[in-house]
Design a protein around this motif. Structure first.
Motif, short mmCIF file in Angstrom:
data_model
loop_
_atom_site.label_atom_id
_atom_site.label_comp_id
_atom_site.label_asym_id
_atom_site.label_seq_id
_atom_site.Cartn_x
_atom_site.Cartn_y
_atom_site.Cartn_z
N GLN A 129 -3.66 -9.25 21.07
CA GLN A 129 -2.53 -9.62 20.21
C GLN A 129 -3.03 -10.14 18.87
O GLN A 129 -2.46 -9.83 17.81
CB GLN A 129 -1.66 -10.67 20.91
N GLY A 130 -4.11 -10.91 18.91
CA GLY A 130 -4.68 -11.43 17.68
C GLY A 130 -5.21 -10.32 16.78
O GLY A 130 -5.02 -10.35 15.55
N LEU A 131 -5.86 -9.33 17.38
CA LEU A 131 -6.37 -8.20 16.60
C LEU A 131 -5.22 -7.37 16.02
O LEU A 131 -5.30 -6.88 14.89
CB LEU A 131 -7.26 -7.32 17.49
N LEU A 132 -4.17 -7.22 16.82
CA LEU A 132 -2.99 -6.49 16.35
C LEU A 132 -2.37 -7.17 15.14
O LEU A 132 -2.01 -6.52 14.15
CB LEU A 132 -1.98 -6.39 17.49
N GLU A 133 -2.27 -8.49 15.19
CA GLU A 133 -1.71 -9.25 14.07
C GLU A 133 -2.61 -9.16 12.83
O GLU A 133 -2.13 -9.04 11.71
CB GLU A 133 -1.50 -10.70 14.49
N ARG A 134 -3.93 -9.20 13.06
CA ARG A 134 -4.85 -9.09 11.94
C ARG A 134 -4.73 -7.71 11.28
O ARG A 134 -4.74 -7.59 10.06
CB ARG A 134 -6.29 -9.32 12.40
N ALA A 140 -0.27 -5.18 5.37
CA ALA A 140 0.67 -5.85 4.48
C ALA A 140 0.03 -6.23 3.14
O ALA A 140 0.72 -6.32 2.12
CB ALA A 140 1.22 -7.11 5.16
N ARG A 141 -1.29 -6.39 3.12
CA ARG A 141 -1.98 -6.83 1.91
C ARG A 141 -2.36 -5.67 1.00
O ARG A 141 -2.91 -5.88 -0.07
CB ARG A 141 -3.20 -7.66 2.29
N GLY A 142 -2.06 -4.45 1.42
CA GLY A 142 -2.22 -3.32 0.52
C GLY A 142 -3.51 -2.53 0.64
O GLY A 142 -4.35 -2.80 1.50
N GLU A 143 -3.63 -1.56 -0.26
CA GLU A 143 -4.69 -0.55 -0.19
C GLU A 143 -6.10 -1.14 -0.17
O GLU A 143 -7.00 -0.60 0.47
CB GLU A 143 -4.55 0.42 -1.35
N SER A 144 -6.31 -2.23 -0.87
CA SER A 144 -7.66 -2.82 -0.92
C SER A 144 -8.12 -3.35 0.43
O SER A 144 -9.30 -3.64 0.62
CB SER A 144 -7.71 -3.94 -1.96
N PHE A 145 -7.17 -3.46 1.39
CA PHE A 145 -7.52 -3.95 2.72
C PHE A 145 -7.48 -2.85 3.78
O PHE A 145 -7.59 -3.13 4.97
CB PHE A 145 -6.57 -5.10 3.13
N TRP A 146 -7.35 -1.60 3.36
CA TRP A 146 -7.29 -0.51 4.33
C TRP A 146 -8.60 -0.36 5.10
O TRP A 146 -8.59 -0.06 6.30
CB TRP A 146 -6.92 0.81 3.62
N ASP A 147 -9.72 -0.54 4.44
CA ASP A 147 -10.99 -0.45 5.15
C ASP A 147 -11.10 -1.56 6.19
O ASP A 147 -11.60 -1.34 7.31
CB ASP A 147 -12.17 -0.53 4.18
N SER A 148 -10.61 -2.75 5.85
CA SER A 148 -10.60 -3.86 6.81
C SER A 148 -9.72 -3.53 8.01
O SER A 148 -10.00 -3.92 9.15
CB SER A 148 -10.12 -5.14 6.14
N PHE A 149 -8.62 -2.80 7.73
CA PHE A 149 -7.75 -2.36 8.82
C PHE A 149 -8.52 -1.48 9.80
O PHE A 149 -8.43 -1.65 11.02
CB PHE A 149 -6.54 -1.59 8.27
N LEU A 150 -9.28 -0.51 9.26
CA LEU A 150 -10.04 0.39 10.12
C LEU A 150 -11.09 -0.35 10.93
O LEU A 150 -11.34 -0.05 12.10
CB LEU A 150 -10.70 1.50 9.29
N ARG A 151 -11.72 -1.34 10.32
CA ARG A 151 -12.71 -2.14 11.04
C ARG A 151 -12.05 -2.94 12.16
O ARG A 151 -12.62 -3.10 13.25
CB ARG A 151 -13.41 -3.10 10.07
N THR A 152 -10.85 -3.42 11.91
CA THR A 152 -10.12 -4.15 12.96
C THR A 152 -9.72 -3.20 14.08
O THR A 152 -9.77 -3.57 15.27
CB THR A 152 -8.87 -4.83 12.36
N ASP A 153 -9.32 -1.98 13.72
CA ASP A 153 -9.00 -0.97 14.71
C ASP A 153 -10.21 -0.70 15.61
O ASP A 153 -10.08 -0.59 16.84
CB ASP A 153 -8.56 0.31 14.01
#
Length: 238
Positions: A129-134, A140-153
């Motif tokens: 759940q914590g990873l899902l929220e992250r 929500a923080r936009g394109e500059s955080f898309w790579d961070s999204f993939l790392r969280t995935d």
């Protein structure tokens, strides 16, 4: 401990005998092989043949050759590291076709998701759940955080592997996800709609695992791999 090497395959036989002794536990991690002269006598081989065999065993990660007064060949043992290193190179340098990597991931990740649904603890569910929220926060923080999204995935999928408590699943998926980014950079369309679909898939997976629905978790994981591979295949063809 050893018999004379077969003369028609002398070099490989030396490797095979020492490797077998390590795998069977007759030689344990930290043990030291006999001195070279003693090994030459036991195997009935030349110094050059023995040293070549020892170099191969060192390359496999089964022994460590130390120099100096207290030198010699020390047993390192069998670990998952030997497997992961070769697999990492194949993935990192894209030596596996995208379709074959997806086929492999679909099978493994489906099984892993099903086992996670059966074995997840309350602590595991809280972690997911914590990873899902992250991941949602990254979107929500936009394109500059898309790579961070993939790392969280990637971290999310590794968490599922750890829930199986199976070292083979953990090692294989750690190797895949620590090296798969090169495929994403080349093939994955970095579009908000694609990443939001990814996030919805993760939400559905968490719900299935929390509900202990192993069959649904398995199918969701497989469909997730299939869907995103299709997107990457389209980009690869284009």
């Amino acid at each position: 401990m050893f018999r004379k090497a077969k003369q028609n395959r002398i070099f490989q036989d030396v490797v095979d005998q020492i490797q077998e002794a390590i795998v069977e536990g007759r030689l344990k991690e930290g043990d030291q092989l006999p001195a070279e002269r003693k090994l030459q006598e036991e195997f009935n081989v030349s110094r050059g043949t023995l040293r070549e065999a020892l170099r191969v065993l060192e390359q496999k990660g089964l022994i460590e050759i130390r120099t100096g007064v207290a030198g010699g060949s020390v047993i390192r043992g069998v670990t998952t590291e030997q497997v992961s290193e070769s697999l990492a190179l194949l993935i990192r340098y894209q030596k596996v076709p995208l379709s074959k990597l997806a086929e492999f991931r679909e099978g493994v990740e489906g099984i892993v998701a099903a086992l996670a649904a059966e074995r997840a603890t309350d602590e595991d569910l809280a972690r997911l759940q914590g990873l899902l929220e992250r991941a949602g926060d990254c979107l929500a923080r936009g394109e500059s955080f898309w790579d961070s999204f993939l790392r969280t995935d990637e971290e999310f999928h590794l968490a599922l592997a750890e829930m199986t408590a199976n070292p083979l699943f953990i090692t294989v998926l750690e190797t895949v996800y620590h090296n798969i980014h090169t495929y994403y950079e080349r093939y994955l369309p970095m579009e908000e709609a694609v990443l939001r679909q990814n996030h919805r898939d993760l939400e559905d997976l968490v719900a299935a695992i929390a509900g202990r629905d192993s069959r649904r978790a398995e199918e969701l994981a497989k469909e997730h791999v299939r869907r995103f591979n299709a997107r990457m295949e389209e980009r690869g063809i284009a």
